[in-house]
Design an enzyme around this catalytic site. Structure first.
Site, PDB file in Angstrom:
ATOM      1  CG  ASP A  68      -0.417   7.056  -2.489  1.00 25.96           C
ATOM      2  OD1 ASP A  68       0.477   6.952  -3.357  1.00 25.96           O
ATOM      3  OD2 ASP A  68      -0.988   6.073  -1.986  1.00 25.96           O
ATOM      4  NE  ARG A  90       4.386  15.325   6.278  1.00 27.28           N
ATOM      5  CZ  ARG A  90       4.552  15.465   7.593  1.00 27.28           C
ATOM      6  NH1 ARG A  90       5.608  14.932   8.182  1.00 27.28           N
ATOM      7  NH2 ARG A  90       3.670  16.118   8.326  1.00 27.28           N
ATOM      8  CE  LYS A 180      -2.357   3.465  -2.667  1.00 28.94           C
ATOM      9  NZ  LYS A 180      -0.902   3.487  -2.699  1.00 28.94           N
ATOM     10  CD  GLU A 220      -1.687  -0.295  -4.876  1.00 29.35           C
ATOM     11  OE1 GLU A 220      -2.226   0.808  -4.649  1.00 29.35           O
ATOM     12  OE2 GLU A 220      -0.465  -0.474  -4.816  1.00 29.35           O
ATOM     13  CD  GLU A 222       2.827  -3.700  -3.580  1.00 28.46           C
ATOM     14  OE1 GLU A 222       2.349  -2.607  -3.214  1.00 28.46           O
ATOM     15  OE2 GLU A 222       4.052  -3.917  -3.662  1.00 28.46           O
ATOM     16  CE  LYS A 262      -0.244   1.928  -7.521  1.00 28.21           C
ATOM     17  NZ  LYS A 262       0.064   3.319  -7.252  1.00 28.21           N
ATOM     18  CB  SER A 304       7.325   0.723  -9.689  1.00 28.83           C
ATOM     19  OG  SER A 304       7.404   1.494  -8.517  1.00 28.83           O
ATOM     20  N   GLY A 305       6.514  -1.440  -7.290  1.00 31.57           N
ATOM     21  CA  GLY A 305       6.770  -2.520  -6.328  1.00 31.57           C
ATOM     22  C   GLY A 305       8.218  -2.778  -5.932  1.00 31.57           C
ATOM     23  N   GLY A 306       9.117  -1.848  -6.178  1.00 28.17           N
ATOM     24  CA  GLY A 306      10.512  -2.062  -5.804  1.00 28.17           C
ATOM     25  C   GLY A 306      11.411  -2.386  -6.997  1.00 28.17           C
ATOM     26  CB  SER A 331      -0.417   3.982 -10.802  1.00 26.38           C
ATOM     27  OG  SER A 331      -0.677   4.672  -9.597  1.00 26.38           O
ATOM     28  CE1 TYR A 393       3.333   4.339  -0.985  1.00 29.00           C
ATOM     29  CE2 TYR A 393       4.784   2.555  -1.661  1.00 29.00           C
ATOM     30  CZ  TYR A 393       4.284   3.805  -1.856  1.00 29.00           C
ATOM     31  OH  TYR A 393       4.729   4.550  -2.888  1.00 29.00           O
TER      32      TYR A 393
HETATM   33  P1  13P Z   1       5.289   1.766  -5.951  1.00 27.52           P
HETATM   34  O1  13P Z   1       5.282   2.156  -7.389  1.00 27.52           O
HETATM   35  O2  13P Z   1       6.394   2.401  -5.158  1.00 27.52           O
HETATM   36  O3  13P Z   1       5.207   0.286  -5.743  1.00 27.52           O
HETATM   37  O4  13P Z   1       3.970   2.404  -5.319  1.00 27.52           O
HETATM   38  C1  13P Z   1       2.850   1.680  -5.087  1.00 27.52           C
HETATM   39  C2  13P Z   1       1.729   2.488  -4.599  1.00 27.52           C
HETATM   40  O5  13P Z   1       0.711   1.916  -4.274  1.00 27.52           O
HETATM   41  C3  13P Z   1       1.790   3.952  -4.529  1.00 27.52           C
HETATM   42  O6  13P Z   1       0.505   4.512  -4.606  1.00 27.52           O
END
Ligand code: 13P
Length: 393
Positions: A68, A90, A180, A220, A222, A262, A304-306, A331, A393
């Protein structure tokens, strides 16, 4: 203050005993009426469908493919392999991902950016139909991104509530069934009480509006990896954030059985001197979730956050070594796409190999969801971290 913490306690308790009955979740007015529980019956027309959608996304051995990225962020992905950020590029990239044969075995939902939701393959098949054919639920990013939060400690807040109800209704018509909204919390910046409250309130309003329009909200907040703090500090902040998020979710009459979370995994800051093992990360993350997340919530779908692809998979695997109250899955965006991009390089002749690379990652995470993954055969590339300081992001 005493009153507000009592409400928080009640909100959590009511959801824990809520079981299938979402109408037990209301406790927002307990502050004014401390001696009597007030239940508001939420008669959402989509409730049964929301519960079904959430359950199908949280199905064994499957997780979410997050693609996304906004056009600007997708541009960064394309630039990493020397491609221009055009609509055609894209579309080619998203087509590669969404037409991967057999993807539905490991992937139960795909989060799309608005452009992709309305796009088709070069043969004219809607992307949404490609997903449905694989039994993958289409989802949509609905937030409008982060902007500076005035009055905070250089923190940000997430925009997108204006017009969200009508946009969500349109997305539903177009085939989306979940949504999301990503906001962030920065540990090195505090986080300030203001930033945490704003993040939690925004997520709760978004979740209520999504449910009202038939979309299962992915919640989410984060907690960014940035910082040199130890894992204990991340645990502390994560507990604080999730307690406020659930407080406001309850206050907004959100049906817990029809949401997905998430979260970030609880890890030390990216610049901390010591790395933590998957077992330690699993222990801290599950401790946090068990303290804060009611079992009525069907699924926890980590970002996954990096982290590197392998790290993200190993950590998920460690969390699934014994049964959890919720489906614990993935996710991922970066941790599912990195090898795919490097294999594709924008060349049509590499599409098949890139789709195979996606299946390798999706299968690895599917096994991790079942607690059966081993990193033995993983290549060096998949072990490389993707952390970027101050990542947007
Ligand atoms: P990552 O797994 O790259 O951290 O992605 C987070 C996200 O919110 C993508 O929808």
């Amino acid at each position: 203050m005493a009153c507000s913490s009592m409400v928080k306690f009640n909100a959590a308790a009511s959801s824990w005993i809520g079981g299938q009955h979402s109408f037990n979740q209301r406790s927002g007015s307990a502050c004014r009426l401390p001696s009597r529980r007030v239940s508001v019956i939420r008669a959402g027309s989509y409730t049964d469908e929301l519960v079904k959608t959430a359950k199908s996304i949280a199905s064994p051995g499957r997780g979410i493919l997050a693609i996304d990225e906004s056009n600007a962020t997708c541009g960064k992905r394309l630039a990493s392999i020397g491609l221009d950020n055009t609509e055609t590029n894209r579309q080619a990239y998203r087509q590669l991902l969404l037409t991967t044969p057999g993807l539905g075995e490991y992937i139960s939902g795909a989060i799309l950016f608005e452009e992709t939701l309305y796009q088709s393959t070069t043969n004219g098949k809607k992307f949404v139909d490609c997903l449905r054919d694989e039994n993958i639920v289409p989802g949509i990013k609905v937030d409008k991104g982060l902007v500076p939060l005035p009055g905070s400690n250089n923190e940000s807040w997430c925009q997108g509530l204006d017009g969200l109800a009508s946009r969500s209704a349109e997305y539903y018509k177009q085939g989306a069934r979940f949504a999301k909204w990503r906001t962030v919390v920065s540990i090195p910046c505090g986080p300030s009480a203001l930033a945490v409250k704003e993040a939690a309130w925004g997520l709760a309003r978004y979740a209520a509006i999504s449910q009202d329009n038939g979309l299962v909200p992915i919640v989410e907040p984060e907690i960014l990896l940035d910082g040199d703090h130890p894992i204990e500090r991340t645990l502390e902040v994560a507990e604080q954030v999730w307690s406020e998020v659930f407080y406001y979710l309850a206050e907004n009459n959100v049906v817990f059985e029809g949401i997905l979370l998430k979260p970030s995994m609880v890890t030390p800051g990216a610049e901390h001197k010591e790395k933590a093992s998957p077992e330690t990360i699993a222990k801290y993350t599950l401790t946090m979730l068990k303290r804060r997340v009611p079992p009525a919530v069907p699924g926890i779908m980590f970002l996954s956050g990096g982290q590197s692809e392998v790290e993200a998979t190993l950590n998920l695997n460690a969390m699934n070594q014994s049964p959890n109250p919720w489906h614990v899955s993935f996710s991922y965006a970066r941790a599912l796409q990195n090898s795919v991009l490097k294999t594709w390089l924008g060349r049509p002749e590499n599409v098949e190999a890139a789709q195979k690379a996606l299946l390798v990652r999706a299968k690895a995470n599917s096994l991790a969801q079942l607690g059966k993954y081993s990193a033995e055969d993983e290549g060096e590339d998949a072990k490389k971290g993707m952390f970027v300081k101050g990542y947007t992001y």
